[in-house]
Design a protein around this motif. Structure first.
Motif, PDB file in Angstrom:
ATOM      1  N   ASP A 351       0.820  -1.215   0.000  1.00 32.43           N
ATOM      2  CA  ASP A 351       0.000   0.000   0.000  1.00 32.43           C
ATOM      3  C   ASP A 351       0.856   1.268   0.000  1.00 32.43           C
ATOM      4  O   ASP A 351       0.338   2.371   0.137  1.00 32.43           O
ATOM      5  CB  ASP A 351      -0.999  -0.008   1.166  1.00 32.43           C
ATOM      6  N   ALA A 352       2.170   1.114  -0.191  1.00 30.15           N
ATOM      7  CA  ALA A 352       3.057   2.272  -0.084  1.00 30.15           C
ATOM      8  C   ALA A 352       3.262   3.011  -1.397  1.00 30.15           C
ATOM      9  O   ALA A 352       3.800   4.111  -1.396  1.00 30.15           O
ATOM     10  CB  ALA A 352       4.412   1.832   0.471  1.00 30.15           C
ATOM     11  N   ALA A 353       2.891   2.422  -2.502  1.00 27.99           N
ATOM     12  CA  ALA A 353       3.222   3.066  -3.788  1.00 27.99           C
ATOM     13  C   ALA A 353       2.179   2.751  -4.845  1.00 27.99           C
ATOM     14  O   ALA A 353       1.409   1.795  -4.719  1.00 27.99           O
ATOM     15  CB  ALA A 353       4.598   2.574  -4.271  1.00 27.99           C
ATOM     16  N   GLY A 354       2.191   3.576  -5.875  1.00 29.86           N
ATOM     17  CA  GLY A 354       1.516   3.227  -7.121  1.00 29.86           C
ATOM     18  C   GLY A 354       0.151   3.818  -7.364  1.00 29.86           C
ATOM     19  O   GLY A 354      -0.279   3.898  -8.521  1.00 29.86           O
ATOM     20  N   LEU A 355      -0.585   4.213  -6.314  1.00 30.25           N
ATOM     21  CA  LEU A 355      -1.934   4.745  -6.562  1.00 30.25           C
ATOM     22  C   LEU A 355      -1.828   5.995  -7.425  1.00 30.25           C
ATOM     23  O   LEU A 355      -1.110   6.935  -7.071  1.00 30.25           O
ATOM     24  CB  LEU A 355      -2.638   5.109  -5.250  1.00 30.25           C
ATOM     25  N   GLY A 356      -2.518   5.995  -8.508  1.00 33.92           N
ATOM     26  CA  GLY A 356      -2.451   7.115  -9.456  1.00 33.92           C
ATOM     27  C   GLY A 356      -1.824   6.686 -10.775  1.00 33.92           C
ATOM     28  O   GLY A 356      -2.027   7.328 -11.792  1.00 33.92           O
ATOM     29  N   ASP A 357      -1.058   5.590 -10.751  1.00 35.54           N
ATOM     30  CA  ASP A 357      -0.376   5.128 -11.976  1.00 35.54           C
ATOM     31  C   ASP A 357      -1.158   3.946 -12.549  1.00 35.54           C
ATOM     32  O   ASP A 357      -0.807   2.773 -12.341  1.00 35.54           O
ATOM     33  CB  ASP A 357       1.070   4.729 -11.660  1.00 35.54           C
ATOM     34  N   TRP A 358      -2.200   4.259 -13.279  1.00 32.02           N
ATOM     35  CA  TRP A 358      -3.187   3.250 -13.656  1.00 32.02           C
ATOM     36  C   TRP A 358      -2.867   2.547 -14.965  1.00 32.02           C
ATOM     37  O   TRP A 358      -3.652   2.577 -15.905  1.00 32.02           O
ATOM     38  CB  TRP A 358      -4.581   3.882 -13.680  1.00 32.02           C
ATOM     39  N   HIS A 359      -1.686   1.912 -14.979  1.00 22.84           N
ATOM     40  CA  HIS A 359      -1.350   1.056 -16.115  1.00 22.84           C
ATOM     41  C   HIS A 359      -0.877  -0.265 -15.530  1.00 22.84           C
ATOM     42  O   HIS A 359      -0.299  -0.303 -14.434  1.00 22.84           O
ATOM     43  CB  HIS A 359      -0.271   1.703 -16.988  1.00 22.84           C
ATOM     44  N   PRO A 360      -1.108  -1.361 -16.232  1.00 21.59           N
ATOM     45  CA  PRO A 360      -0.762  -2.658 -15.654  1.00 21.59           C
ATOM     46  C   PRO A 360       0.717  -2.712 -15.261  1.00 21.59           C
ATOM     47  O   PRO A 360       1.570  -2.212 -15.991  1.00 21.59           O
ATOM     48  CB  PRO A 360      -1.052  -3.647 -16.783  1.00 21.59           C
ATOM     49  N   ASN A 361       0.979  -3.312 -14.110  1.00 20.85           N
ATOM     50  CA  ASN A 361       2.363  -3.481 -13.655  1.00 20.85           C
ATOM     51  C   ASN A 361       3.103  -4.353 -14.675  1.00 20.85           C
ATOM     52  O   ASN A 361       2.720  -5.509 -14.904  1.00 20.85           O
ATOM     53  CB  ASN A 361       2.332  -4.144 -12.278  1.00 20.85           C
ATOM     54  N   PRO A 362       4.164  -3.820 -15.309  1.00 18.56           N
ATOM     55  CA  PRO A 362       4.793  -4.531 -16.428  1.00 18.56           C
ATOM     56  C   PRO A 362       5.496  -5.819 -16.010  1.00 18.56           C
ATOM     57  O   PRO A 362       5.615  -6.752 -16.812  1.00 18.56           O
ATOM     58  CB  PRO A 362       5.800  -3.524 -16.981  1.00 18.56           C
ATOM     59  N   GLU A 363       5.945  -5.888 -14.747  1.00 20.98           N
ATOM     60  CA  GLU A 363       6.566  -7.153 -14.324  1.00 20.98           C
ATOM     61  C   GLU A 363       5.510  -8.240 -14.103  1.00 20.98           C
ATOM     62  O   GLU A 363       5.724  -9.408 -14.406  1.00 20.98           O
ATOM     63  CB  GLU A 363       7.359  -6.944 -13.034  1.00 20.98           C
ATOM     64  N   ARG A 364       4.373  -7.830 -13.572  1.00 20.34           N
ATOM     65  CA  ARG A 364       3.331  -8.815 -13.265  1.00 20.34           C
ATOM     66  C   ARG A 364       2.496  -9.177 -14.497  1.00 20.34           C
ATOM     67  O   ARG A 364       2.011 -10.295 -14.601  1.00 20.34           O
ATOM     68  CB  ARG A 364       2.424  -8.256 -12.170  1.00 20.34           C
ATOM     69  N   PHE A 365       2.331  -8.205 -15.373  1.00 24.88           N
ATOM     70  CA  PHE A 365       1.523  -8.445 -16.576  1.00 24.88           C
ATOM     71  C   PHE A 365       2.301  -7.961 -17.794  1.00 24.88           C
ATOM     72  O   PHE A 365       1.974  -6.918 -18.367  1.00 24.88           O
ATOM     73  CB  PHE A 365       0.171  -7.722 -16.454  1.00 24.88           C
ATOM     74  N   PRO A 366       3.350  -8.723 -18.172  1.00 25.19           N
ATOM     75  CA  PRO A 366       4.236  -8.273 -19.247  1.00 25.19           C
ATOM     76  C   PRO A 366       3.478  -8.012 -20.552  1.00 25.19           C
ATOM     77  O   PRO A 366       3.842  -7.107 -21.300  1.00 25.19           O
ATOM     78  CB  PRO A 366       5.223  -9.428 -19.422  1.00 25.19           C
ATOM     79  N   ALA A 367       2.422  -8.763 -20.804  1.00 22.46           N
ATOM     80  CA  ALA A 367       1.670  -8.535 -22.049  1.00 22.46           C
ATOM     81  C   ALA A 367       0.390  -7.740 -21.771  1.00 22.46           C
ATOM     82  O   ALA A 367      -0.572  -7.778 -22.533  1.00 22.46           O
ATOM     83  CB  ALA A 367       1.329  -9.865 -22.694  1.00 22.46           C
ATOM     84  N   GLY A 368       0.372  -7.012 -20.649  1.00 25.56           N
ATOM     85  CA  GLY A 368      -0.817  -6.234 -20.292  1.00 25.56           C
ATOM     86  C   GLY A 368      -1.900  -7.127 -19.675  1.00 25.56           C
ATOM     87  O   GLY A 368      -1.653  -8.303 -19.357  1.00 25.56           O
ATOM     88  N   LEU A 369      -3.097  -6.573 -19.524  1.00 21.81           N
ATOM     89  CA  LEU A 369      -4.179  -7.329 -18.883  1.00 21.81           C
ATOM     90  C   LEU A 369      -4.939  -8.210 -19.872  1.00 21.81           C
ATOM     91  O   LEU A 369      -5.744  -9.047 -19.461  1.00 21.81           O
ATOM     92  CB  LEU A 369      -5.169  -6.358 -18.221  1.00 21.81           C
ATOM     93  N   GLY A 370      -4.655  -8.012 -21.167  1.00 19.79           N
ATOM     94  CA  GLY A 370      -5.410  -8.729 -22.202  1.00 19.79           C
ATOM     95  C   GLY A 370      -5.470 -10.230 -21.990  1.00 19.79           C
ATOM     96  O   GLY A 370      -6.563 -10.819 -21.976  1.00 19.79           O
ATOM     97  N   PRO A 371      -4.309 -10.880 -21.822  1.00 20.62           N
ATOM     98  CA  PRO A 371      -4.351 -12.345 -21.692  1.00 20.62           C
ATOM     99  C   PRO A 371      -5.203 -12.824 -20.509  1.00 20.62           C
ATOM    100  O   PRO A 371      -5.968 -13.788 -20.652  1.00 20.62           O
ATOM    101  CB  PRO A 371      -2.877 -12.720 -21.495  1.00 20.62           C
ATOM    102  N   LEU A 372      -5.092 -12.151 -19.371  1.00 25.33           N
ATOM    103  CA  LEU A 372      -5.908 -12.582 -18.224  1.00 25.33           C
ATOM    104  C   LEU A 372      -7.398 -12.342 -18.520  1.00 25.33           C
ATOM    105  O   LEU A 372      -8.237 -13.222 -18.266  1.00 25.33           O
ATOM    106  CB  LEU A 372      -5.488 -11.840 -16.945  1.00 25.33           C
ATOM    107  N   ALA A 373      -7.694 -11.160 -19.049  1.00 24.78           N
ATOM    108  CA  ALA A 373      -9.105 -10.853 -19.357  1.00 24.78           C
ATOM    109  C   ALA A 373      -9.665 -11.886 -20.343  1.00 24.78           C
ATOM    110  O   ALA A 373     -10.796 -12.373 -20.185  1.00 24.78           O
ATOM    111  CB  ALA A 373      -9.226  -9.443 -19.921  1.00 24.78           C
ATOM    112  N   ASP A 374      -8.855 -12.239 -21.348  1.00 21.46           N
ATOM    113  CA  ASP A 374      -9.314 -13.238 -22.329  1.00 21.46           C
ATOM    114  C   ASP A 374      -9.563 -14.588 -21.662  1.00 21.46           C
ATOM    115  O   ASP A 374     -10.541 -15.280 -21.963  1.00 21.46           O
ATOM    116  CB  ASP A 374      -8.266 -13.413 -23.440  1.00 21.46           C
ATOM    117  N   GLU A 375      -8.650 -14.943 -20.781  1.00 21.88           N
ATOM    118  CA  GLU A 375      -8.788 -16.231 -20.093  1.00 21.88           C
ATOM    119  C   GLU A 375     -10.056 -16.250 -19.234  1.00 21.88           C
ATOM    120  O   GLU A 375     -10.802 -17.232 -19.215  1.00 21.88           O
ATOM    121  CB  GLU A 375      -7.531 -16.482 -19.230  1.00 21.88           C
ATOM    122  N   VAL A 376     -10.294 -15.161 -18.532  1.00 22.59           N
ATOM    123  CA  VAL A 376     -11.496 -15.061 -17.695  1.00 22.59           C
ATOM    124  C   VAL A 376     -12.741 -15.234 -18.566  1.00 22.59           C
ATOM    125  O   VAL A 376     -13.667 -15.978 -18.221  1.00 22.59           O
ATOM    126  CB  VAL A 376     -11.500 -13.708 -16.940  1.00 22.59           C
TER     127      VAL A 376
END
Ligand code: GLA
Length: 685
Positions: A351-376
């Motif tokens: 909870d110490a960082a990041g609020l306001g930077d509303w783009h997918p975390n590149p380390e956690r989602f290297p290809a963006g949110l698309g693949p997870l959203a598609d899988e869901v």
């Protein structure tokens, strides 16, 4: 049929709802005075009630104003406090006339001397006994004239007959323990219910009920008032020892704030609605539920989906693989919407960082949110995301670029709560920025659902450089409303869950633009009973998100059987939030069955009439009845059934007489052991 009528002189008004009447009168000195709020009366009967007797005294009660102002011999709680440029305060009423338009009544008044117009607005609907009230201020001066300072402007002042005003019902609470119902004797004094936090708050919910002390769930007269507002607010109840009515005045803002109404400007309060019911607290709640469905919610008739949300499982340790694993299990159980909570964006690994930077975390989602959203979607679920648009961490690119966008004051610390600061949504540039990224996010990932969170109260609520900075208290809330409304207009399929650290902003203001509420971060099913009970006093079950999580509960440590956890969550909009990768095969199988069962009762729970029973809750819709019971009761007397009809238990096949179910009760056959619970489905034959 609801309607508004007036006498020939246009000075006495009657609002008629299906079961109640509300009457008021414009006195000889043009003061709007209250006449009646309660059972049905005719206009003639109402006109015969004496309003104020016209005599003033330093010592008599002065309660009974439709909107109490400062001025003349008035010594009660003012609903409207204004100051003009020359130092004069208050209002001397001048009545300008009225306008009736269907179920709407506007009484146009102004100050006798100063350039202030005050419109008292009333609205009634054919299908509800709720009366909606607002106040509109307009500065009628010319450009260049001095502004009018507004120190308090409530939306309505309600009067409850003195003999009926002996007890107050309201909720108290805290984070993780919201909406705890309290009924207390009404003090002969002024009692203030308020939030100074910039949100409606965990600590008090913006409603108040008044009764004579004799009402219960099924009987008795109850006068209830609900403020449709999500920012700071204040409701003051004043019980008059001198025999005047008990007044309940309420509106946005808290004491000590002031702002200036500019020449030509019009400003309207949110709605402070009132309801008289002779059907006890249960009837009162059902009337609010029906009103909320008919006149507040954007999509009342839509079944709320079974949500899966992994917040309690992953916290900020979100990974694509972890979310995929949870999604697969959730879909297998029958979840219909998969929500990725906090931790997916920016450098949000705590909870110490990041609020306001509303783009997918590149380390956690290297290809963006698309693949997870598609899988869901491939798994047959809709895709949702957690956002907290009103916030920023000082450790964020947004804050580094725009340190002036947060609420702050010169020479004051910027107090961080949860390491975050509040973005000033009263600023058009901030609201525009928020709309743009939300629009991009929703469009870019075809996001079906947002959990819109708000995790901290306002502090150092300044707006340096703005000539009238305290407007931000009102402007922030309206700014949030405007962004949500615009987003919904642009994305008609988008659904939104309101959240503020759990139930810190659960109110009719948010419900007018969201579909459901995350009512508490406390998912312990036993604690949840009281929270849900308090929430249900005003807000309907279809808006009450409730998840089944792990046992022992990660927060409280309490061990609760799976069935009990499910049964409690099935009393609202069922969701699942446990670590499904660790549930046993037997638990998963039982959960799958319970989700399927929920889907069969969902229309009854979400759209039916709710009766709160001892250690149980009953929902009735058409021919179907669903009872969810816990505790030790062996037989449970049901409510609202047709005594002449017979009701069949859909699971056991046994048939019961309606009369017997109401007078003697439904045999529950609760299992032995700790925390027994059951769900019974009946259908009228
Ligand atoms: C708040 C919400 C939780 C969760 C966290 C994420 O506390 O109430 O449900 O979304 O924020 O940080």
């Amino acid at each position: 049929m609801s309607q508004v009528s007036t006498d020939a002189a246009g000075r006495t008004f009657l609002l008629t709802t299906p079961a109640t009447s509300y009457a008021l009168h414009i006195d000889a000195d043009d003061t709007p005075r209250h006449l009646h709020w309660g059972p049905r009366l005719t206009l003639r009967q109402a006109a015969g009630l004496t309003a104020h007797d016209g005599r003033t005294s330093s010592f008599a009660s002065t309660a009974g104003d439709e909107l109490a102002v400062e001025g003349g011999a008035r010594f009660g709680v003012p609903s409207l406090l204004v100051r003009y440029a020359d130092g004069t305060r208050g209002v001397e009423w001048a009545y300008e006339g009225h306008r009736i338009d269907g179920g709407r009544l506007d009484l146009r008044l102004r100050d006798r001397h100063y350039p202030l117009e005050i419109t008292l607005g009333y609205a009634v609907h054919d299908d509800a006994d709720v009366i909606e009230r607002t106040v509109t201020l307009r500065h009628s001066g010319a450009a260049g004239d001095a502004p009018v300072e507004v120190l308090r402007c409530d939306a309505a002042c309600w009067s409850v007959p003195a003999p009926a005003a002996r007890r107050l019902s309201h909720t108290v609470g805290e984070w993780s323990g919201e909406t705890q119902l309290r009924r207390t004797p009404a003090p002969y004094a002024e009692t203030v219910f308020t939030s100074r936090r910039g949100v409606s708050s965990h600590h008090a919910n913006p409603w108040l009920m008044v009764d004579a002390g004799d009402a219960d769930e099924t009987h008795g007269e109850v006068w209830s008032t609900v403020l449709a507002w999500s920012g700071s607010w204040r409701i003051t109840a004043a019980r008059d020892h001198a025999g005047g009515p008990c007044t309940v005045t309420g509106g946005p803002g808290h004491e000590g704030l002031s702002w200036r109404l500019q020449p030509g400007e019009t400003w309207r309060t949110p709605v402070f609605a009132g309801l008289f019911s002779a059907a006890g607290f249960g009837g009162t709640s059902r009337a609010w539920h029906a009103y909320t469905a008919a006149h507040v919610l954007p999509h009342p008739g839509e079944e709320r989906p079974v949500v899966y949300n992994g917040w309690e499982v992953a916290g900020w340790n979100v990974t694509e693989a972890g979310q995929r694993a949870l999604a697969a299990r959730a879909a297998d159980l029958g979840a219909e919407l998969f929500v990725m909570d906090d931790g997916w964006f920016g450098r949000r690994t705590s909870d110490a960082a990041g609020l306001g930077d509303w783009h997918p975390n590149p380390e956690r989602f290297p290809a963006g949110l698309g693949p997870l959203a598609d899988e869901v979607r491939r798994l047959g679920m809709r895709f949702g995301l957690w956002v907290e648009p009103e916030m920023t961490n000082p450790d964020s690119d947004l804050y580094r670029a725009h340190p002036d966008w947060v609420l702050h004051m010169p020479h004051r610390r910027r107090t961080e709560l949860r390491n975050q600061l509040v973005l000033n949504f009263a600023r058009p540039d901030v609201a525009e920025w928020a709309y743009e990224w939300l629009d991009r996010l929703v469009a870019g990932h075809r996001v079906d659902f947002l959990k819109w969170d708000m995790n901290r109260a306002f502090t150092e609520a300044g707006w340096p450089g703005h000539p009238d900075a305290e407007r931000l208290w009102d402007g922030h809330t309206r700014g949030v409303y405007a962004v949500v409304d615009r987003l919904r207009r642009a994305h008609p399929g988008l659904r939104i869950e309101g959240c503020a650290g759990g139930g810190g902003r659960a109110d009719l203001g948010m419900l007018a633009r969201t579909d459901q509420t995350w009512i508490s971060d406390n998912t312990d099913a036993v604690d949840r009973l009281a929270i849900q009970h308090g929430y249900s006093q005003v807000y309907p079950a279809r808006t009450m998100s409730a998840w089944v999580t792990d046992s022992p509960n990660p927060q409280t440590g309490r061990t609760v059987p799976l069935r009990f956890r499910f049964h409690v969550a099935m009393a609202g909009a069922l969701g699942i939030g446990g670590d499904l990768t660790r549930w046993s095969a037997a638990e998963l199988a039982e959960a799958r069955e319970l989700v399927a069962l929920y889907k069969t009762v969902r229309p009854v729970v979400q759209f039916g009439a709710q009766h709160r029973l001892p250690d149980a809750v009953q929902y009735t819709a058409g021919d179907r009845v669903v009872v969810i019971a816990w505790g030790a009761e062996r037989e449970l007397r049901l409510a609202g059934l047709d005594p002449a009809a017979r009701y069949a238990d859909e699971d056991t096949g046994s048939v019961h007489d309606g009369a017997r179910l109401t007078s003697h009760g439904l045999p529950l056959g609760l299992p032995k052991g700790d925390l027994p619970s059951t769900l019974v489905r009946l259908v009228r034959r």
